[in-house]
Enzyme design. Structure first.
Site, PDB file in Angstrom:
ATOM      1  CD  GLU A  17      38.246  38.038  11.932  1.00 49.09           C
ATOM      2  OE1 GLU A  17      37.707  38.542  10.926  1.00 49.09           O
ATOM      3  OE2 GLU A  17      38.351  38.631  13.019  1.00 49.09           O
ATOM      4  CG  ASN A  69      32.724  43.332   5.288  1.00 49.11           C
ATOM      5  OD1 ASN A  69      32.250  44.234   4.635  1.00 49.11           O
ATOM      6  ND2 ASN A  69      33.587  42.454   4.786  1.00 49.11           N
ATOM      7  CB  SER A  92      35.590  41.573   0.273  1.00 50.00           C
ATOM      8  OG  SER A  92      34.345  41.236   0.812  1.00 50.00           O
TER       9      SER A  92
END
Ligand code: F3S
Length: 286
Positions: A127, A224, A266
């Site tokens: 990202e 995350n 995810s």
């Protein structure tokens, strides 16, 4: 063996952006023709493997995308890479999460107005690597408050600060505080931490304060998930990061009356359910 109480965090399973990306990939795989994915579509090996079994060709090199369509992951892609792929006649299926798109738009539009861009995040994360390519001026990546302190700003230049979407709010705040103390011609701050990531971290923190052990379920390549683990461990030392139920160790459950479970954005719900089932049947844990 005494029974263990299992408590689930308020938010587990896929976040909105990951759910959308997986659904888009599944829809694309129903259409004829090769479907490539440049890198993992999401950071969860089990889900990527399931999609590969349905025909998704995961490649790490742009040159290996040889036709048909190519899925862009929820983390986004560099505009330069995207252009090169399209030029070769490959159709792009862009699953970039809308929250990531928002950060990309901010970086691009403010850099077009001559602001330099400081990103709080992990320099190696896809990202962040893509985000940097939206910046026409100078870009800097700092991972936390400490590295922000070391950053040298030009007094005559203007800067914006944005966050990798899965950063923790407190890490972003520390970095912003350090940058705000420096002299420059102008500073704008955009909190681009995704609400899902924020709420997940808050829910994990809350739960960690009420149980004897915490299990954070998610891919060990997921940013995350790692953040969630850090947040949980800050509140409770007995916090464990596991990819699947196979990672649970019996010693972690010894003497525990209650266990909390949270998951990265995810991690599919079925993996969380398998973890719950294994803890409830703790005689099976090896
Ligand atoms: Fe998007 Fe936030 Fe998920 S940025 S991919 S909704 S963690």
């Amino acid at each position: 063996m005494a029974s263990i109480k299992v408590r689930l965090a308020k938010k587990t399973g896929f976040c909105f952006g990951v759910k959308r990306a997986v659904e888009m990939a599944e829809a694309a795989l129903k259409v004829k023709g090769p479907i490539f994915s440049l890198g993992s579509i999401i950071h969860n090996k089990q889900v990527v493997k399931a999609l590969a079994l349905k025909g998704l060709k995961v490649v790490n090199n742009e040159a290996d995308v040889t036709g048909g369509a190519c899925i862009i992951s929820s983390h986004g892609i560099s505009p330069v890479t995207a252009k090169r792929i399209v030029k070769r006649g490959v159709k792009l299926i862009d699953t970039t999460c809308p929250f990531v798109l928002k950060a990309q738009r901010i970086a691009k539009s403010l850099s077009d107005k001559a602001y330099n861009v400081i990103i709080v995040g992990d320099v190696l994360h896809p990202e962040v690597r893509a985000l940097v390519d939206f910046v026409a001026t100078r870009s800097f990546v700092v991972k936390d408050g400490r590295s922000a302190e070391r950053l040298k700003l030009d007094k005559k230049s203007r800067y914006i600060v944005i966050a990798q979407t899965t950063q923790s709010k407190s890490n972003f705040a520390h970095a912003v505080r350090a940058i705000s103390k420096k002299r420059c011609a102008g500073l704008k701050v955009f909190n681009t931490v995704c609400r899902d990531a924020e709420e997940r971290q808050a829910a994990a923190l809350l739960l960690a304060g009420t149980v004897d052990a915490m299990f954070v379920v998610g891919g060990n390549n997921s940013a995350n998930t790692k953040r969630l683990y850090e947040v949980s461990r800050r509140a409770l030392k007995e916090s464990y990061l596991i990819e699947t139920e196979a990672g649970i160790k019996k010693s972690w459950l010894k003497g525990k009356a209650s266990v909390g479970i949270t998951s990265g954005a995810s991690t599919p719900e079925w993996i969380v359910n398998q973890v719950v089932a294994k803890i409830l049947k703790k005689g099976d844990v090896s």
